[in-house]
Design a protein around this motif. Sequence first.
Motif, short mmCIF file in Angstrom:
data_model
loop_
_atom_site.label_atom_id
_atom_site.label_comp_id
_atom_site.label_asym_id
_atom_site.label_seq_id
_atom_site.Cartn_x
_atom_site.Cartn_y
_atom_site.Cartn_z
N GLN A 1 -5.06 -0.26 -4.51
CA GLN A 1 -5.57 -0.54 -2.54
C GLN A 1 -6.81 -1.52 -2.57
N MET B 1 5.76 9.12 3.26
CA MET B 1 5.32 7.95 2.94
C MET B 1 6.32 7.03 2.81
N THR C 1 0.80 3.83 -3.01
CA THR C 1 1.46 5.17 -2.51
C THR C 1 1.88 6.48 -3.00
N ASN D 1 0.99 -1.29 -0.17
CA ASN D 1 -0.12 -0.07 -0.49
C ASN D 1 1.07 0.58 0.33
N THR E 1 -5.93 8.84 -9.17
CA THR E 1 -6.77 8.50 -7.22
C THR E 1 -7.89 6.83 -8.16
#
Length: 465
Positions: free
Chosen positions: A451, A246, A182, A178, A444
């Motif tokens: 995701q 991140m 990202t 994840n 997105t």
Amino acid sequence: MKKIQYIVIALAIVTVFTGCKSLYGKYERPDVNTTGLYRDPVSSTDTLAVNDTTSFGYMPWRSVFTDPQLQTLIQTALDNNVNMLNAALNVKMVEEALKVARLAFLPSVAFTPQGTIARLETDPATTTKSYQLPLSASWNVDLFGNLLNAKRSAQMQLLATKDYQTVVQTNLVSGVANLYYTLLMLDRQVEIIGEMEALTKETWEKMQVMKETRIGYRSTAVQSAEAAYYSVQSQRVDLIRQIREMENSLSLLLGQPAHTIARGTFDGQYLPENLATGVGIQLLNNRADVHAAELSLAQCFYDVNQARSRFYPQITITGTGAFTNSNGLVNPGKLLLSAVGSLVQPIFQHGQIVAGLRVAKMQYEQAYNTWQNTILQAGNEVSNALVQYNTAAEKAALDEKRVEVLKKNVEDTRTMMASAGNTSYLEVITAQSNLLNAEISKVTDDFNKMQAVVNLYQALGGGAK
């Protein structure tokens, strides 16, 4: 010795006729209904019906996450992550506890040598020297399953601890994936922002020229274009901050100091699209937390058996062999052998045995409720991941069309403003802003699909081990 044998035989006969069979019973899975455990995200029947043999849930993580750089990061996390290391140590500790439970069936042996020197203070000639070199063994006869159920309970605890280790691994793989996706999403958004930054700067510069060369062209148009340019730059700065955060979070999962993470590209990712999930029983096979919850139920089952066994006598046989001079009377010493059998039947223990059985039964009920709820929670997570994937895929397709339309819209408004002048600066800025939002939204949505795959991998138990 014959009397002890008679006692053991008599107690064995009593065991048969007093209904002690349940003390030795093995755990059997209670009935559980998994029909309709998953909701179909598109079917009107609301129940997912798929083929269990080719399920996405059986794919190992290397088959799900094929990016070589991501695979390297996942393997590094599995090797270095603190939670993984501690989970492995937990397994080793429970293995030691199981060894103790198994060794309880063997006699305990002790060697306790003793020596004494005694004399009268007024007569040194009366000094007496005595010694004993005893070797004793004590064996607890497990006629009523106390030790057996304790061993079985320890076995269930070991398996549950190994399941916990699998849960940690699955969560770690999902967490790394994840964070990696990202980062790829943020990288792609930075690229889009960079393209839009160049476009808004070009618009601002053209408006400056138009203000200087056209009579009546207002300075407010130039100011709005300049502000739009700075707004895009501000978004880029915020994205860079998120990337650093991140990277820091992913470094922590890797068990390393914060550093730059080497990675691929957002558009270069290939994830499985056939997300068949399998029937409900698969959750019982692959979901480590569901399996661990059932093992906890089995452990409580054996704890109930062990609590029942405390109502029955405890039989202990003790044997001693000692080389002794019998307080100085025998010199040299001789070997003395003895054997003792004892039986302890609890009669009144202040209600502790009865209360212990009641508590064990209630703990079993709690474990059963937890197991049932874990199954429902697993089905809920699968349903959420499936609906997330389908929704994101549908939105991504719509946003792709929207982006194409808005690209043409930006091109046309800029052309009309530069040539005819009948298009206001507000239309140009609005068109560029709409395009930026649509491109960011498209990225997105694609990220949400990624995701959803990660979440489904985790919800189905982390694939084949």
